[in-house]
Motif scaffolding. Sequence first.
Motif, PDB file in Angstrom:
ATOM      1  N   UNK A  56       1.056  -1.122  -0.140  1.00  0.00           N
ATOM      2  CA  UNK A  56       0.003  -0.120  -0.035  1.00  0.00           C
ATOM      3  C   UNK A  56       0.930   1.269  -0.100  1.00  0.00           C
ATOM      4  N   UNK A  57       1.862   1.398   1.004  1.00  0.00           N
ATOM      5  CA  UNK A  57       2.663   2.360   0.976  1.00  0.00           C
ATOM      6  C   UNK A  57       3.762   2.684   0.069  1.00  0.00           C
ATOM      7  N   UNK A  58       3.996   1.447  -0.859  1.00  0.00           N
ATOM      8  CA  UNK A  58       5.013   1.396  -1.916  1.00  0.00           C
ATOM      9  C   UNK A  58       4.216   2.008  -3.166  1.00  0.00           C
ATOM     10  N   UNK A  62      -1.028   6.231   0.536  1.00  0.00           N
ATOM     11  CA  UNK A  62      -2.017   5.209   0.958  1.00  0.00           C
ATOM     12  C   UNK A  62      -3.193   6.046   1.487  1.00  0.00           C
ATOM     13  N   UNK A  63      -4.281   5.477   1.627  1.00  0.00           N
ATOM     14  CA  UNK A  63      -5.369   6.117   2.402  1.00  0.00           C
ATOM     15  C   UNK A  63      -5.403   5.614   3.874  1.00  0.00           C
ATOM     16  N   UNK A  64      -5.460   6.779   4.650  1.00  0.00           N
ATOM     17  CA  UNK A  64      -5.587   6.536   6.232  1.00  0.00           C
ATOM     18  C   UNK A  64      -6.590   5.527   6.703  1.00  0.00           C
ATOM     19  N   UNK A  65      -7.828   5.458   6.343  1.00  0.00           N
ATOM     20  CA  UNK A  65      -8.519   4.349   7.121  1.00  0.00           C
ATOM     21  C   UNK A  65      -8.145   2.959   6.659  1.00  0.00           C
ATOM     22  N   UNK A  66      -7.537   3.172   5.558  1.00  0.00           N
ATOM     23  CA  UNK A  66      -7.055   1.525   5.151  1.00  0.00           C
ATOM     24  C   UNK A  66      -5.699   1.357   5.888  1.00  0.00           C
ATOM     25  N   UNK A  83       7.212  -9.471  22.808  1.00  0.00           N
ATOM     26  CA  UNK A  83       8.381  -9.172  22.234  1.00  0.00           C
ATOM     27  C   UNK A  83       8.112  -8.249  20.969  1.00  0.00           C
ATOM     28  N   UNK A  84       6.863  -8.295  20.491  1.00  0.00           N
ATOM     29  CA  UNK A  84       6.655  -7.702  19.252  1.00  0.00           C
ATOM     30  C   UNK A  84       6.324  -6.244  19.651  1.00  0.00           C
ATOM     31  N   UNK A  85       5.835  -6.009  20.807  1.00  0.00           N
ATOM     32  CA  UNK A  85       5.247  -4.770  21.143  1.00  0.00           C
ATOM     33  C   UNK A  85       6.055  -3.323  20.641  1.00  0.00           C
ATOM     34  N   UNK A  86       7.186  -3.391  20.886  1.00  0.00           N
ATOM     35  CA  UNK A  86       8.055  -2.182  20.300  1.00  0.00           C
ATOM     36  C   UNK A  86       8.167  -2.011  18.936  1.00  0.00           C
ATOM     37  N   UNK A  87       8.144  -3.151  17.974  1.00  0.00           N
ATOM     38  CA  UNK A  87       7.932  -3.125  16.790  1.00  0.00           C
ATOM     39  C   UNK A  87       6.629  -2.539  16.167  1.00  0.00           C
ATOM     40  N   UNK A  88       5.779  -3.191  16.804  1.00  0.00           N
ATOM     41  CA  UNK A  88       4.222  -2.967  16.699  1.00  0.00           C
ATOM     42  C   UNK A  88       4.073  -1.328  16.940  1.00  0.00           C
ATOM     43  N   UNK A  89       4.518  -0.895  17.888  1.00  0.00           N
ATOM     44  CA  UNK A  89       4.309   0.500  18.217  1.00  0.00           C
ATOM     45  C   UNK A  89       5.072   1.685  16.961  1.00  0.00           C
ATOM     46  N   UNK A  90       5.889   1.109  16.687  1.00  0.00           N
ATOM     47  CA  UNK A  90       6.794   1.775  15.357  1.00  0.00           C
ATOM     48  C   UNK A  90       5.742   1.708  14.459  1.00  0.00           C
ATOM     49  N   UNK A  91       5.163   0.566  13.915  1.00  0.00           N
ATOM     50  CA  UNK A  91       4.303   0.649  12.724  1.00  0.00           C
ATOM     51  C   UNK A  91       3.237   1.802  13.038  1.00  0.00           C
ATOM     52  N   UNK A  92       2.560   1.749  14.363  1.00  0.00           N
ATOM     53  CA  UNK A  92       1.413   2.365  14.785  1.00  0.00           C
ATOM     54  C   UNK A  92       1.722   3.990  14.599  1.00  0.00           C
ATOM     55  N   UNK A  93       3.085   4.403  15.163  1.00  0.00           N
ATOM     56  CA  UNK A  93       3.404   5.753  14.964  1.00  0.00           C
ATOM     57  C   UNK A  93       3.567   6.162  13.556  1.00  0.00           C
ATOM     58  N   UNK A  94       4.251   4.972  12.654  1.00  0.00           N
ATOM     59  CA  UNK A  94       4.361   5.506  11.407  1.00  0.00           C
ATOM     60  C   UNK A  94       3.036   5.818  10.475  1.00  0.00           C
ATOM     61  N   UNK A  95       1.995   4.911  10.917  1.00  0.00           N
ATOM     62  CA  UNK A  95       0.605   5.230  10.322  1.00  0.00           C
ATOM     63  C   UNK A  95       0.139   6.468  10.995  1.00  0.00           C
ATOM     64  N   UNK A  96       0.403   6.995  12.315  1.00  0.00           N
ATOM     65  CA  UNK A  96      -0.296   8.010  12.781  1.00  0.00           C
ATOM     66  C   UNK A  96       0.314   9.244  12.075  1.00  0.00           C
ATOM     67  N   UNK A  97       1.618   9.091  11.547  1.00  0.00           N
ATOM     68  CA  UNK A  97       2.223  10.381  11.081  1.00  0.00           C
ATOM     69  C   UNK A  97       1.289  10.676   9.641  1.00  0.00           C
ATOM     70  N   UNK A  98       0.650   9.732   9.007  1.00  0.00           N
ATOM     71  CA  UNK A  98      -0.208  10.019   7.861  1.00  0.00           C
ATOM     72  C   UNK A  98      -1.647  11.003   8.298  1.00  0.00           C
ATOM     73  N   UNK A  99      -1.985  10.790   9.556  1.00  0.00           N
ATOM     74  CA  UNK A  99      -3.093  11.587  10.044  1.00  0.00           C
ATOM     75  C   UNK A  99      -3.622  11.031  11.058  1.00  0.00           C
ATOM     76  N   UNK A 100      -3.833  11.879  12.214  1.00  0.00           N
ATOM     77  CA  UNK A 100      -4.248  11.477  13.300  1.00  0.00           C
ATOM     78  C   UNK A 100      -6.110  11.143  13.290  1.00  0.00           C
ATOM     79  N   UNK A 101      -6.411  10.229  14.284  1.00  0.00           N
ATOM     80  CA  UNK A 101      -7.927  10.190  14.122  1.00  0.00           C
ATOM     81  C   UNK A 101      -8.622  11.334  14.726  1.00  0.00           C
ATOM     82  N   UNK A 102      -9.779  11.708  14.137  1.00  0.00           N
ATOM     83  CA  UNK A 102     -10.161  12.749  14.812  1.00  0.00           C
ATOM     84  C   UNK A 102     -10.724  12.407  16.290  1.00  0.00           C
ATOM     85  N   UNK A 103     -10.671  13.133  17.266  1.00  0.00           N
ATOM     86  CA  UNK A 103     -11.065  12.919  18.663  1.00  0.00           C
ATOM     87  C   UNK A 103     -12.496  12.941  18.893  1.00  0.00           C
TER      88      UNK A 103
END
Length: 105
Positions: A56-58, A62-66, A83-103
């Motif tokens: 998707x990102x390649x 990409x569409x933020x909802x997707x 053991x995967x929590x830090x790497x999963x958090x990095x993915x989440x942070x990367x996705x957040x850079x494309x746009x935050x969810x409305x509060x």
Amino acid sequence: MEQLQKDRLVSGAEGDPRVQELRGAVARLRRQLAVLPGELPDRGAADDELAALDAMVSHGMPEVPRLRRSLLLIAGAVGSVSALSPALAEVREGIDRFGELPRAR
């Protein structure tokens, strides 16, 4: 030919630092998932969704909802593996850079 490839790297989504950061985070999580010992029932689902997220990102912006849907599927598949929590958090942070969810109000 070489110049054409360089032009592609600096134009469009590939030139966007958010894309490169998210692709790196996805790659790290994929590597960590691949070497994770033991049985993980949803490993295949996580692998498939990580591959889809990378694709998707390649291929354009990409569409933020997707992106967020992919994150939920990946987190559901590997979220309980600490053991995967830090790497999963990095993915989440990367996705957040494309746009935050409305509060919520």
